[in-house]
Design a protein around this motif. Structure first.
Motif, PDB file in Angstrom:
ATOM      1  N   LYS A  71      -8.595   4.862   0.471  1.00 34.33           N
ATOM      2  CA  LYS A  71      -8.729   3.409   0.632  1.00 34.33           C
ATOM      3  C   LYS A  71      -8.495   3.075   2.091  1.00 34.33           C
ATOM      4  CE  LYS A  71      -8.459   2.213  -3.874  1.00 34.33           C
ATOM      5  NZ  LYS A  71      -9.609   1.815  -4.594  1.00 34.33           N
ATOM      6  N   LYS A  72      -9.044   1.956   2.514  1.00 34.72           N
ATOM      7  CA  LYS A  72      -8.764   1.459   3.857  1.00 34.72           C
ATOM      8  C   LYS A  72      -7.539   0.559   3.755  1.00 34.72           C
ATOM      9  CE  LYS A  72     -13.363   1.766   5.731  1.00 34.72           C
ATOM     10  NZ  LYS A  72     -13.648   1.931   7.110  1.00 34.72           N
ATOM     11  N   ILE A  73      -6.438   1.052   4.292  1.00 36.14           N
ATOM     12  CA  ILE A  73      -5.177   0.331   4.218  1.00 36.14           C
ATOM     13  C   ILE A  73      -4.598   0.248   5.624  1.00 36.14           C
ATOM     14  CG2 ILE A  73      -2.842   0.319   3.255  1.00 36.14           C
ATOM     15  CD1 ILE A  73      -3.943   1.960   0.894  1.00 36.14           C
ATOM     16  N   SER A  74      -4.259  -0.978   6.030  1.00 35.04           N
ATOM     17  CA  SER A  74      -3.632  -1.146   7.340  1.00 35.04           C
ATOM     18  C   SER A  74      -2.126  -1.030   7.187  1.00 35.04           C
ATOM     19  CB  SER A  74      -4.009  -2.496   7.952  1.00 35.04           C
ATOM     20  OG  SER A  74      -3.523  -3.549   7.140  1.00 35.04           O
ATOM     21  N   MET A  75      -1.483  -0.566   8.244  1.00 38.36           N
ATOM     22  CA  MET A  75      -0.025  -0.449   8.251  1.00 38.36           C
ATOM     23  C   MET A  75       0.490  -0.905   9.600  1.00 38.36           C
ATOM     24  SD  MET A  75       0.258   3.730   8.386  1.00 38.36           S
ATOM     25  CE  MET A  75       1.868   3.915   9.109  1.00 38.36           C
ATOM     26  N   LEU A  76       1.638  -1.580   9.584  1.00 34.37           N
ATOM     27  CA  LEU A  76       2.190  -2.139  10.815  1.00 34.37           C
ATOM     28  C   LEU A  76       3.700  -2.300  10.663  1.00 34.37           C
ATOM     29  CD1 LEU A  76       1.585  -3.560  13.587  1.00 34.37           C
ATOM     30  CD2 LEU A  76       1.488  -5.693  12.281  1.00 34.37           C
ATOM     31  N   ARG A 126      15.940   1.876  10.665  1.00 33.74           N
ATOM     32  CA  ARG A 126      15.226   1.303   9.522  1.00 33.74           C
ATOM     33  C   ARG A 126      14.024   0.551  10.063  1.00 33.74           C
ATOM     34  NH1 ARG A 126      17.789  -2.503   6.498  1.00 33.74           N
ATOM     35  NH2 ARG A 126      16.598  -1.857   4.685  1.00 33.74           N
ATOM     36  N   PHE A 127      12.875   0.799   9.447  1.00 37.52           N
ATOM     37  CA  PHE A 127      11.638   0.143   9.849  1.00 37.52           C
ATOM     38  C   PHE A 127      11.058  -0.579   8.646  1.00 37.52           C
ATOM     39  CE2 PHE A 127      12.168   3.806  12.568  1.00 37.52           C
ATOM     40  CZ  PHE A 127      11.976   3.275  13.825  1.00 37.52           C
ATOM     41  N   GLU A 128      10.708  -1.843   8.849  1.00 37.29           N
ATOM     42  CA  GLU A 128      10.020  -2.586   7.795  1.00 37.29           C
ATOM     43  C   GLU A 128       8.524  -2.453   8.051  1.00 37.29           C
ATOM     44  OE1 GLU A 128       9.975  -6.888   5.520  1.00 37.29           O
ATOM     45  OE2 GLU A 128      10.594  -6.828   7.632  1.00 37.29           O
ATOM     46  N   TRP A 129       7.856  -1.756   7.154  1.00 35.64           N
ATOM     47  CA  TRP A 129       6.417  -1.547   7.261  1.00 35.64           C
ATOM     48  C   TRP A 129       5.695  -2.547   6.376  1.00 35.64           C
ATOM     49  CZ3 TRP A 129       3.879   1.595  10.521  1.00 35.64           C
ATOM     50  CH2 TRP A 129       4.607   2.608  11.143  1.00 35.64           C
ATOM     51  N   SER A 130       4.606  -3.091   6.886  1.00 35.66           N
ATOM     52  CA  SER A 130       3.716  -3.947   6.116  1.00 35.66           C
ATOM     53  C   SER A 130       2.434  -3.146   5.855  1.00 35.66           C
ATOM     54  CB  SER A 130       3.383  -5.204   6.924  1.00 35.66           C
ATOM     55  OG  SER A 130       2.368  -5.945   6.296  1.00 35.66           O
ATOM     56  N   VAL A 131       1.983  -3.156   4.621  1.00 35.03           N
ATOM     57  CA  VAL A 131       0.726  -2.483   4.278  1.00 35.03           C
ATOM     58  C   VAL A 131      -0.174  -3.465   3.533  1.00 35.03           C
ATOM     59  CG1 VAL A 131       1.702  -0.158   4.191  1.00 35.03           C
ATOM     60  CG2 VAL A 131       1.682  -1.537   2.122  1.00 35.03           C
ATOM     61  N   LYS A 132      -1.475  -3.345   3.793  1.00 40.76           N
ATOM     62  CA  LYS A 132      -2.427  -4.227   3.137  1.00 40.76           C
ATOM     63  C   LYS A 132      -3.752  -3.498   2.972  1.00 40.76           C
ATOM     64  CE  LYS A 132      -4.408  -8.750   3.084  1.00 40.76           C
ATOM     65  NZ  LYS A 132      -4.593 -10.032   3.678  1.00 40.76           N
ATOM     66  N   VAL A 133      -4.308  -3.611   1.784  1.00 39.50           N
ATOM     67  CA  VAL A 133      -5.612  -3.012   1.517  1.00 39.50           C
ATOM     68  C   VAL A 133      -6.673  -3.886   2.189  1.00 39.50           C
ATOM     69  CG1 VAL A 133      -7.269  -2.307  -0.255  1.00 39.50           C
ATOM     70  CG2 VAL A 133      -4.806  -2.060  -0.673  1.00 39.50           C
ATOM     71  N   LYS A 134      -7.512  -3.262   2.990  1.00 43.89           N
ATOM     72  CA  LYS A 134      -8.588  -3.994   3.665  1.00 43.89           C
ATOM     73  C   LYS A 134      -9.741  -4.209   2.688  1.00 43.89           C
ATOM     74  CE  LYS A 134      -7.575  -1.934   8.145  1.00 43.89           C
ATOM     75  NZ  LYS A 134      -8.138  -1.116   9.230  1.00 43.89           N
ATOM     76  N   GLN A 135     -10.402  -5.347   2.850  1.00 48.35           N
ATOM     77  CA  GLN A 135     -11.548  -5.662   1.960  1.00 48.35           C
ATOM     78  C   GLN A 135     -12.842  -5.107   2.490  1.00 48.35           C
ATOM     79  OE1 GLN A 135     -10.835  -6.650  -0.840  1.00 48.35           O
ATOM     80  NE2 GLN A 135      -8.829  -7.529  -0.543  1.00 48.35           N
ATOM     81  N   GLU A 148      -2.644  -7.559  -2.611  1.00 48.78           N
ATOM     82  CA  GLU A 148      -1.811  -8.339  -1.700  1.00 48.78           C
ATOM     83  C   GLU A 148      -1.041  -7.409  -0.768  1.00 48.78           C
ATOM     84  OE1 GLU A 148       0.739 -10.675  -4.159  1.00 48.78           O
ATOM     85  OE2 GLU A 148      -0.917 -11.814  -5.021  1.00 48.78           O
ATOM     86  N   GLY A 149      -0.722  -7.925   0.401  1.00 46.75           N
ATOM     87  CA  GLY A 149       0.092  -7.169   1.335  1.00 46.75           C
ATOM     88  C   GLY A 149       1.485  -6.931   0.773  1.00 46.75           C
ATOM     89  N   GLN A 150       2.057  -5.810   1.130  1.00 49.23           N
ATOM     90  CA  GLN A 150       3.391  -5.448   0.672  1.00 49.23           C
ATOM     91  C   GLN A 150       4.221  -5.020   1.874  1.00 49.23           C
ATOM     92  OE1 GLN A 150       4.247  -5.690  -2.676  1.00 49.23           O
ATOM     93  NE2 GLN A 150       2.183  -6.531  -2.891  1.00 49.23           N
ATOM     94  N   THR A 151       5.530  -5.132   1.757  1.00 49.94           N
ATOM     95  CA  THR A 151       6.415  -4.619   2.800  1.00 49.94           C
ATOM     96  C   THR A 151       7.410  -3.672   2.159  1.00 49.94           C
ATOM     97  OG1 THR A 151       7.999  -6.434   2.631  1.00 49.94           O
ATOM     98  CG2 THR A 151       6.208  -6.681   4.238  1.00 49.94           C
ATOM     99  N   THR A 164       4.988   1.424  -3.131  1.00 55.26           N
ATOM    100  CA  THR A 164       4.526   0.303  -2.314  1.00 55.26           C
ATOM    101  C   THR A 164       3.007   0.320  -2.173  1.00 55.26           C
ATOM    102  OG1 THR A 164       6.610   0.345  -1.103  1.00 55.26           O
ATOM    103  CG2 THR A 164       4.770  -0.842  -0.081  1.00 55.26           C
ATOM    104  N   LEU A 165       2.441   1.485  -1.888  1.00 53.83           N
ATOM    105  CA  LEU A 165       0.981   1.577  -1.750  1.00 53.83           C
ATOM    106  C   LEU A 165       0.281   1.290  -3.072  1.00 53.83           C
ATOM    107  CD1 LEU A 165       0.657   4.678   0.606  1.00 53.83           C
ATOM    108  CD2 LEU A 165       0.310   2.264   1.193  1.00 53.83           C
ATOM    109  N   ASN A 166       0.822   1.793  -4.177  1.00 55.08           N
ATOM    110  CA  ASN A 166       0.227   1.516  -5.491  1.00 55.08           C
ATOM    111  C   ASN A 166       0.237   0.030  -5.794  1.00 55.08           C
ATOM    112  OD1 ASN A 166      -0.375   4.196  -6.012  1.00 55.08           O
ATOM    113  ND2 ASN A 166       1.539   4.573  -7.109  1.00 55.08           N
ATOM    114  N   LYS A 167       1.333  -0.641  -5.482  1.00 54.07           N
ATOM    115  CA  LYS A 167       1.416  -2.082  -5.726  1.00 54.07           C
ATOM    116  C   LYS A 167       0.406  -2.832  -4.853  1.00 54.07           C
ATOM    117  CE  LYS A 167       4.707  -5.831  -6.296  1.00 54.07           C
ATOM    118  NZ  LYS A 167       6.103  -6.261  -6.168  1.00 54.07           N
ATOM    119  N   ALA A 168       0.263  -2.417  -3.606  1.00 55.34           N
ATOM    120  CA  ALA A 168      -0.720  -3.059  -2.717  1.00 55.34           C
ATOM    121  C   ALA A 168      -2.137  -2.868  -3.245  1.00 55.34           C
ATOM    122  CB  ALA A 168      -0.601  -2.488  -1.299  1.00 55.34           C
ATOM    123  N   MET A 169      -2.446  -1.671  -3.761  1.00 56.23           N
ATOM    124  CA  MET A 169      -3.791  -1.412  -4.291  1.00 56.23           C
ATOM    125  C   MET A 169      -4.031  -2.145  -5.608  1.00 56.23           C
ATOM    126  SD  MET A 169      -4.516   2.581  -3.278  1.00 56.23           S
ATOM    127  CE  MET A 169      -2.889   3.269  -3.569  1.00 56.23           C
TER     128      MET A 169
END
Length: 151
Positions: free
Chosen positions: A77-82, A142-151, A120-123, A111-116
């Motif tokens: 999947k195309k998923i962005s992470m930041l 500790r790093f807070e990562w945001s992930v979101k599936v791209k459309q 919706e974006g997840q952290t 987290t990735l499964n929930k985003a897919m």
């Protein structure tokens, strides 16, 4: 293509040259954990003759990011992470070889499964602990990562 420590280290040479020059290297990567190591040297020291905090941060972040990158690639999947936030705690002078380990592959899966599933974006907060050669923790990141599936 399977993500390996060797491939990540080659990637860092070209895309993360500061980390590579400072000696940050991935030593182990699997589904559950990633281990990144860096040795205190002249190039990465602070004026107090210990490892500069930012070098520790690069190694710690890579230990959390590498697992996620591998899992995103495996998902097809195309998923962005930041990184959207981070925290650090320093408990001992960082000298010698410092090894950062993130053991949260299962949490990344969730987290990735929930985003897919939701679209919706997840952290997620991921932790990496740096220990010296004696096994004593020198820093915890500790790093807070945001992930979101791209459309």
């Amino acid at each position: 293509m399977t993500l390996t420590p060797e491939k990540l280290n080659t990637f860092s040479m070209f895309k993360l040259p500061s980390a590579y020059i400072c000696g940050v290297r991935v030593k182990h990567l699997d589904e559950k954990k990633c281990v990144v190591s860096v040795k205190h040297r002249w190039i990465n020291q602070n004026p107090f003759k210990s490892m500069f905090w930012a070098v520790q941060g690069m190694a710690a972040e890579l230990s959390t990011a590498a697992i996620m990158i591998g899992k995103i690639r495996a998902s097809d999947k195309k998923i962005s992470m930041l990184v959207v936030a981070n925290e650090a705690k320093y408990t001992k002078k960082a000298t010698g070889r410092i090894t950062f380990t993130c053991h949260q592959g299962t949490l990344i899966d969730e987290t990735l499964n929930k985003a897919m599933e939701t679209g919706e974006g997840q952290t997620v907060w991921l932790e990496s602990v740096g220990v010296n050669e004696e096994g004593i923790a020198v820093s915890t990141f500790r790093f807070e990562w945001s992930v979101k599936v791209k459309q």
